[in-house]
Design an enzyme around this catalytic site. Structure first.
Site, PDB file in Angstrom:
ATOM      1  N   VAL A  44       0.838  -1.203   0.000  1.00  0.00           N
ATOM      2  CA  VAL A  44       0.000   0.000   0.000  1.00  0.00           C
ATOM      3  C   VAL A  44       0.867   1.244   0.000  1.00  0.00           C
ATOM      4  O   VAL A  44       0.628   2.202  -0.737  1.00  0.00           O
ATOM      5  CB  VAL A  44      -0.934  -0.015   1.243  1.00  0.00           C
ATOM      6  CG1 VAL A  44      -1.611   1.334   1.422  1.00  0.00           C
ATOM      7  CG2 VAL A  44      -1.965  -1.124   1.115  1.00  0.00           C
ATOM      8  N   GLY A 185      -9.311  12.536   9.591  1.00  0.00           N
ATOM      9  CA  GLY A 185      -8.025  11.932   9.964  1.00  0.00           C
ATOM     10  C   GLY A 185      -6.950  12.372   8.991  1.00  0.00           C
ATOM     11  O   GLY A 185      -7.205  13.153   8.065  1.00  0.00           O
ATOM     12  N   HIS A 447      22.428  27.274  12.800  1.00  0.00           N
ATOM     13  CA  HIS A 447      21.621  28.494  12.634  1.00  0.00           C
ATOM     14  C   HIS A 447      21.732  28.994  11.208  1.00  0.00           C
ATOM     15  O   HIS A 447      22.811  28.932  10.636  1.00  0.00           O
ATOM     16  CB  HIS A 447      22.129  29.564  13.604  1.00  0.00           C
ATOM     17  CG  HIS A 447      21.390  30.856  13.487  1.00  0.00           C
ATOM     18  ND1 HIS A 447      20.110  31.008  13.982  1.00  0.00           N
ATOM     19  CD2 HIS A 447      21.729  32.039  12.913  1.00  0.00           C
ATOM     20  CE1 HIS A 447      19.697  32.244  13.721  1.00  0.00           C
ATOM     21  NE2 HIS A 447      20.666  32.892  13.075  1.00  0.00           N
TER      22      HIS A 447
HETATM   23  C1  LIG Z   1      -3.319   7.354   1.342  1.00  0.00           C
HETATM   24  C2  LIG Z   1      -2.393   6.774   2.375  1.00  0.00           C
HETATM   25  C3  LIG Z   1      -1.308   7.512   2.812  1.00  0.00           C
HETATM   26  C4  LIG Z   1      -0.441   6.988   3.748  1.00  0.00           C
HETATM   27  N1  LIG Z   1       0.611   7.747   4.160  1.00  0.00           N
HETATM   28  C5  LIG Z   1       1.477   7.258   5.059  1.00  0.00           C
HETATM   29  C6  LIG Z   1       2.610   8.005   5.454  1.00  0.00           C
HETATM   30  O1  LIG Z   1       2.830   9.122   4.997  1.00  0.00           O
HETATM   31  N2  LIG Z   1       3.465   7.458   6.350  1.00  0.00           N
HETATM   32  C7  LIG Z   1       3.254   6.216   6.878  1.00  0.00           C
HETATM   33  O2  LIG Z   1       4.056   5.766   7.696  1.00  0.00           O
HETATM   34  N3  LIG Z   1       2.177   5.481   6.533  1.00  0.00           N
HETATM   35  C8  LIG Z   1       1.299   5.967   5.629  1.00  0.00           C
HETATM   36  N4  LIG Z   1       0.232   5.208   5.242  1.00  0.00           N
HETATM   37  C9  LIG Z   1       0.047   3.900   5.875  1.00  0.00           C
HETATM   38  C10 LIG Z   1       0.988   2.872   5.250  1.00  0.00           C
HETATM   39  O3  LIG Z   1       0.727   2.787   3.878  1.00  0.00           O
HETATM   40  C11 LIG Z   1       0.809   1.524   5.929  1.00  0.00           C
HETATM   41  O4  LIG Z   1       0.969   1.673   7.315  1.00  0.00           O
HETATM   42  C12 LIG Z   1       1.827   0.542   5.426  1.00  0.00           C
HETATM   43  O5  LIG Z   1       1.727   0.373   4.034  1.00  0.00           O
HETATM   44  C13 LIG Z   1       1.640  -0.815   6.112  1.00  0.00           C
HETATM   45  O6  LIG Z   1       2.601  -1.688   5.645  1.00  0.00           O
HETATM   46  P1  LIG Z   1       2.379  -3.256   5.690  1.00  0.00           P
HETATM   47  O7  LIG Z   1       3.680  -3.833   5.256  1.00  0.00           O
HETATM   48  O8  LIG Z   1       1.830  -3.666   6.993  1.00  0.00           O
HETATM   49  O9  LIG Z   1       1.266  -3.606   4.622  1.00  0.00           O
HETATM   50  P2  LIG Z   1       0.777  -3.026   3.235  1.00  0.00           P
HETATM   51  O10 LIG Z   1       1.601  -1.905   2.764  1.00  0.00           O
HETATM   52  O11 LIG Z   1      -0.681  -2.828   3.399  1.00  0.00           O
HETATM   53  O12 LIG Z   1       1.063  -4.226   2.250  1.00  0.00           O
HETATM   54  C14 LIG Z   1       0.429  -5.440   2.376  1.00  0.00           C
HETATM   55  C15 LIG Z   1       0.539  -6.185   1.072  1.00  0.00           C
HETATM   56  O13 LIG Z   1       0.061  -7.510   1.279  1.00  0.00           O
HETATM   57  C16 LIG Z   1      -0.680  -7.916   0.144  1.00  0.00           C
HETATM   58  N5  LIG Z   1      -1.556  -9.039   0.514  1.00  0.00           N
HETATM   59  C17 LIG Z   1      -2.691  -9.023   1.253  1.00  0.00           C
HETATM   60  N6  LIG Z   1      -3.178 -10.273   1.370  1.00  0.00           N
HETATM   61  C18 LIG Z   1      -2.333 -11.094   0.691  1.00  0.00           C
HETATM   62  C19 LIG Z   1      -2.295 -12.499   0.433  1.00  0.00           C
HETATM   63  N7  LIG Z   1      -3.219 -13.310   0.920  1.00  0.00           N
HETATM   64  N8  LIG Z   1      -1.279 -12.987  -0.298  1.00  0.00           N
HETATM   65  C20 LIG Z   1      -0.304 -12.178  -0.801  1.00  0.00           C
HETATM   66  N9  LIG Z   1      -0.294 -10.840  -0.577  1.00  0.00           N
HETATM   67  C21 LIG Z   1      -1.297 -10.323   0.148  1.00  0.00           C
HETATM   68  C22 LIG Z   1      -1.429  -6.637  -0.225  1.00  0.00           C
HETATM   69  O14 LIG Z   1      -1.895  -6.706  -1.554  1.00  0.00           O
HETATM   70  C23 LIG Z   1      -0.329  -5.598  -0.035  1.00  0.00           C
HETATM   71  O15 LIG Z   1       0.430  -5.438  -1.204  1.00  0.00           O
HETATM   72  C24 LIG Z   1      -0.655   5.693   4.281  1.00  0.00           C
HETATM   73  C25 LIG Z   1      -1.734   4.933   3.838  1.00  0.00           C
HETATM   74  C26 LIG Z   1      -2.587   5.455   2.895  1.00  0.00           C
HETATM   75  C27 LIG Z   1      -3.737   4.621   2.420  1.00  0.00           C
END
Ligand SMILES: Cc1cc2nc3c(=O)[nH]c(=O)nc-3n(C[C@H](O)[C@H](O)[C@H](O)COP(=O)(O)OP(=O)(O)OC[C@H]3O[C@@H](n4cnc5c(N)ncnc54)[C@H](O)[C@@H]3O)c2cc1C
Length: 473
Positions: A44, A185, A447
């Protein structure tokens, strides 16, 4: 310690948590399989979260600054928005970074499978590949890093491109004349900021009494004042009770004590009311993994689930749902698998809201201290007294320290102002290193920079800030 070179681990999900875990596991000599539906690692964050939103926010800031520049004697013409090129810029940024993670995965010899994983049992996955084929694969350990998705409110579900979630908003199909952002948010405010800069009349509706529930109110106030100027309206204490598609837009009905217009038509509506963990992985019931309240996978401090062969990290295990938390958890889980003595026990996980001004905090907040009835001292340095802030014509900011009155240890740092997201890193380090207010005050800061506001907020604590005069009582 486990012999790591003999371990074969699978990581399900290649977001910032999953790919950080996979890359470290490879560095430690493990055989690694990383599974995700996208063409490259990124999740994501890189595809439809942190990275595309920040690329667009950068452009939004430029637009806003160009308008403001006339106060400094420089007048630019009204910006002309070429939405296709802007979309192209954002997509290039995403492609560059996800291409990069793909390359690094190859260099590290991580086996990347484009597909989705389901559990057959605790150590066997059935992987359905994007090319239509599927296979069963066995592993020693599995890390769940499946992340989260936008939460959906059934009453606000309409099958029309006029209703968007954050992914739809980042697709940047067009610039609607009017946009309603449901949810005050950080995601709603960031994307609202982008659309407002591009020319949409943006309204924000938030059911609680303030924007960014959870953040300190004195940090939110300067942002609120700015948002009042760039947004058409901000409706607090207001709930959306219904949405209906009409020929010219979405008719939205509102309820709440402050509602002036109970119904209003918007070209588009962006719903950003939080995120839900992706813990409904098919076959998870064939393992001992337990799902707790709000759908998060339950883990211990080593990120190990109730099933000894399965670890879980990132958004799928809980708040704060932030990329840097996910990456650190991913690396901790892998170290735990490698047999290192580790625990995920940070003193501070920074949070940044990339609006303009930015808001950032780390460690204990004043609001949290009040809620817990904890006695703290708060030292605030107003940016009106910062030379650098004055040169930038951005004096609305503030830097504050939350300090333990007994030990004078820095427990929390909060910053609102331009570039707060970069400045907070010093606060995080201070908290993690158990710095005292004196340590920060005695550290020579360059500074003229905004970083001096961190030093001077510590000086404020001692009543000796160079640029803040406090009459003696
Ligand atoms: C618009 C937006 C802006 C954001 N801005 C920020 C920011 O500025 N700073 C920040 O720290 N966070 C930000 N976030 C939050 C951040 O994106 C998430 O906290 C972060 O991506 C979480 O990482 P993760 O590795 O847990 O999972 P994710 O990034 O959610 O990745 C999970 C992956 O697992 C895959 N998946 C799911 N199920 C399966 C399966 N069964 N088999 C194989 N693959 C699967 C998904 O398709 C996805 O690609 C933002 C989120 C959004 C939506």
């Amino acid at each position: 310690m486990t012999e790591t070179s003999s371990l074969h681990i699978a990581v399900i999900g290649a977001g910032p948590g999953g790919y950080a875990a996979a890359f470290l596991a490879a560095d430690l000599g493990m055989k690694v399989t990383l599974i995700d539906p996208e063409a490259n690692p990124g999740g994501v964050c890189l595809y439809r979260g942190c990275i595309p939103s920040k690329a667009l926010l950068h452009v939004a800031k430029l637009i806003e600054e160009s308008k403001h520049a006339k106060n400094w004697g420089v007048e630019f013409a009204e910006p002309k928005i070429d939405i296709a090129r802007l979309r192209g810029f954002k997509e290039n940024v995403v492609n560059k970074l996800t291409g990069g993670t793909g390359q690094i995965a190859k260099l590290r010899k991580v086996e990347y499978i484009q597909g989705r994983a389901a559990f057959e049992n605790s150590t066997t996955l059935k992987v359905s590949k994007t090319d239509g084929s599927s296979q069963s694969l066995g592993f020693d350990k599995i890390v769940i890093a499946t992340g989260s998705r936008p939460a959906v409110i059934p009453a606000l579900k309409l099958n029309t491109p006029r209703m968007m979630d954050s992914t739809g908003a980042l697709n940047l199909e067009d610039v609607p004349k009017t946009l309603l952002v449901v949810g005050g948010g950080y995601i709603g405010l960031e994307l609202g900021t982008v659309y407002a800069a591009l020319g949409s009349k943006v309204s924000v509706v938030e059911m609680t009494a303030g924007l960014l529930p959870g953040a300190d109110r004195d940090l939110v106030l300067p942002l609120y004042k700015r948002m009042e100027k760039i947004f058409d309206s901000i409706m607090l204490n207001t709930t959306v009770t219904g949405v209906k598609e009409e020929t010219n837009g979405i008719r939205v009905s509102f309820s709440g004590p402050e509602v002036k217009e109970p119904e209003k038509l918007f070209d588009k509506v962006l719903v950003s009311v939080g995120r839900k963990p992706n813990s409904e992985i098919p076959g998870l019931e064939n393992t001992q993994v337990k799902i707790g309240q709000r759908g998060f996978v339950q883990v211990n401090k080593q990120l190990q689930s109730d099933d000894p062969a399965i670890y879980a990290i990132g958004d799928v295990v809980g708040e704060p749902m932030l990329a840097h938390k996910a990456s650190h958890e991913g690396r901790t889980a892998v170290e735990a698998i490698a047999g290192h003595k580790v625990a995920f026990e940070p003193n501070a996980i920074p949070a940044v809201v990339f609006t303009d001004p930015e808001i950032a905090w780390a460690g204990l907040t004043e609001t949290q201290a009040q809620k817990e009835g904890r006695t703290v001292k708060v030292a605030k340095f107003p940016w009106g007294a910062s030379g650098r802030a004055v040169t930038l014509d951005r004096t609305e900011g503030m830097t504050k320290l939350i300090i333990d009155p007994e030990t004078e240890r820095v427990l929390g740092v909060g910053i609102v102002g331009s570039g707060a997201g970069e400045l907070i890193a010093e606060g995080v380090l201070a908290i993690e290193m158990a710095a005292l207010a004196k340590d920060i005050a005695l550290t020579i800061h360059p500074h003229p920079t905004l970083s001096e506001t961190v030093m001077e907020s510590a000086e404020v604590f001692f009543g000796t800030s160079t640029h803040v005069y406090r009459p003696k009582r």
